[in-house]
Design an enzyme around this catalytic site. Structure first.
Site, PDB file in Angstrom:
ATOM      1  CB  CYS A  81      -4.390  19.060  24.184  1.00  0.00           C
ATOM      2  SG  CYS A  81      -3.606  20.359  25.133  1.00  0.00           S
ATOM      3  CB  CYS A  84      -9.046  22.959  26.638  1.00  0.00           C
ATOM      4  SG  CYS A  84      -8.186  24.514  26.478  1.00  0.00           S
ATOM      5  CD  GLN A 280      -3.153  35.376  38.561  1.00  0.00           C
ATOM      6  OE1 GLN A 280      -3.338  34.491  37.731  1.00  0.00           O
ATOM      7  NE2 GLN A 280      -3.340  35.188  39.848  1.00  0.00           N
ATOM      8  CB  CYS A 404      -4.154  29.242  41.572  1.00  0.00           C
ATOM      9  SG  CYS A 404      -2.539  28.912  42.256  1.00  0.00           S
TER      10      CYS A 404
END
Ligand SMILES: C[S@@+](CC[C@H](N)C(=O)[O-])C[C@H]1O[C@@H](n2cnc3c(N)ncnc32)[C@H](O)[C@@H]1O
Length: 447
Positions: A81, A84, A280, A404
């Site tokens: 993935c 993460c 958020q 961000c």
């Protein structure tokens, strides 16, 4: 310069830093090598997989000296993935990676030496997300593989709310039972493109949007019946995206069942959120971040505060409690509608919201309202240069920048003239990912 490192050759290297993407950086024969899943301080045997002009990508063959911060990733999809990428680090190392990332970007791209405060940890590091956007393809329902658009079929994701797994199962069963084809990005055919889920972490309410390429959603009553049985389901939408694009959500939404919006609370203020409005994704951490933004927005007791890129009015409404007047600007019509209603519902009447581009509206709004402090909370690409130029003319006493992306934050800080950076406070909004959010207080240097 020619490639110095040789493809498929092994080197022993020591990791001395990180890229902004979260890869470890070391040197082999003097050349930089980027190594995914590596941690600072580790000694590794690395295979060169992609030599480029100024650096190379390597793959860990053997961990000779592991870092004390190395942990076994909890997620079974970690290796594939693209989400993460830091799950091989313990949480303290992830936070330090993010602090260094902000410090480096500010110095290198912004010419700013202000020391960066330690990263505020997220109250939850698993199950913290209140939003899931899951692409659907012939390969299944899930997330994109790293640097590709191949979908990894998943049953659950450890950073998402538990309801995600239940919704995936319902949609998968429905597609199997009624033979509904998934969208094919290359051929631009098929039907189901994706699933979009929001949940109110403080309220429990759940919204599901089924995204299709077609105007029609076959067997929608049957699908709605199964989805609506999921506990706390509040709102079910059909979203249509007929474009040949890799952006998932389209602009057209039809309410199939339940409410038009779901509710969430932040810092004691209630917000109603539509499918297309920005909100958020980590509610508990957002409360800490907004409290910091509101604290900075109070500095020197301003009369009028502008909240540019205001979304559903979250920061505006929290800040309005401390100042005389707040003016919010946002480009998405449904978000502005949400913002106006959110102000009404919460009985907050010292806020006005305007629909449009911040860069286009600022010059006139500044003449009309004369802001003492301006809050900026742009998307990842940062502020439009015309907005920065206008701010350089408007000269508010303080700028509170919620960012961000440290790189675009640094660029915008560099382009703002006559300000000094007082405080940089990073927040870990997205544990286990490379992303980091910052709240920055800037004050005007007296001219
Ligand atoms: C990072 S979000 C912040 C939203 C809000 N401050 C919050 O925290 O919920 C950025 C917002 O800027 C809006 N936006 C993007 N470009 C814009 C522009 N040029 N002018 C005004 N708003 C814009 C997006 O629609 C989105 O709502």
């Amino acid at each position: 310069m020619i490639d110095i490192l040789i493809k498929n050759k092994e080197y022993i290297i020591e990791i001395t830093g990180y890229t902004g993407e979260g890869e470890g950086v070391g040197r082999a024969d003097g050349e930089a090598v980027f190594v995914p899943s590596a941690i600072m301080g580790e000694k590794l045997k690395v295979l060169i997989v992609k030599p480029l002009k100024h650096y190379a990508y390597g793959k860990i063959i053997e961990i000779i000296t592991p870092s004390a911060h190395r942990v076994e990733p909890e997620c079974i999809y970690y290796k594939k993935c693209g989400g993460c990428v830091l799950q091989h680090m313990d949480y303290s190392a992830q936070l330090e990676f993010k602090r260094i990332r902000v410090q480096d970007a500010l110095k290198r791209l912004g010419g700013c030496d202000t020391s960066v405060e330690p990263v505020t940890p997220s109250p939850d590091i698993f199950r913290y997300r209140n939003k899931a956007q899951l692409p659907v393809s012939d390969a299944g329902i899930g997330f994109y593989e790293m640097r590709s658009h191949n979908v990894i079929d998943i049953n659950d994701c450890l950073i998402q709310n538990e309801v995600t797994a239940k919704i995936i199962k319902v949609v998968r069963d429905y597609m199997d039972k009624y033979n509904i084809p998934a969208y094919n990005e290359e051929k631009h055919n098929g039907i189901i493109r994706g699933i979009f889920i929001r949940n109110g972490s403080n309220t429990g309410e759940i919204m599901t949007c089924i995204i299709t390429r077609t105007k029609d959603l076959p067997y929608k009553e049957e699908l709605v019946e199964s989805l609506s049985k999921i506990e706390n389901m509040t709102s079910i939408f059909h979203n249509i995206n007929r474009e040949k694009t890799n952006v998932q959500m389209g602009k057209t939404n039809y309410l199939l069942w339940g409410s038009e919006t779901i509710k969430e609370t932040l810092c004691g203020v209630e917000f109603h959120i539509s499918p297309l409005s920005f909100f958020q994704i980590n509610t508990k951490q957002t409360e800490q971040l907004y409290a910091k933004a509101a604290e900075f927005a109070k500095v020197d007791n301003p009369q009028t505060v502008f909240d540019l890129y205001c979304g559903t009015g979250t920061i505006s409404l929290i800040t309005a409690q401390n100042v005389k007047k707040v003016v919010g600007v946002e480009i998405v019509p449904s978000a502005v509608e949400n913002a106006k209603k959110n102000a009404e519902r919460n009985g907050i009447d010292n806020v006005e919201f305007f629909l449009g581009k911040s860069e286009a509206l600022l010059p006139q709004l500044a003449k009309d309202f004369s802001p003492d402090t301006v809050i900026l909370d742009p998307p990842r690409k940062g502020c439009d240069i015309n907005l920065i130029d206008s701010l350089n003319k408007v000269k508010p006493n303080h700028i509170v920048y919620v960012s961000c992306d440290p790189s675009t934050l640094a660029r915008d800080i560099k382009n703002l003239q006559g300000y000094q950076v007082e405080k940089v406070v990073p927040f870990d909004m997205f544990p286990h990912t490379k992303h980091v959010e910052c709240v920055v207080l800037m004050s005007r240097i007296k001219d």
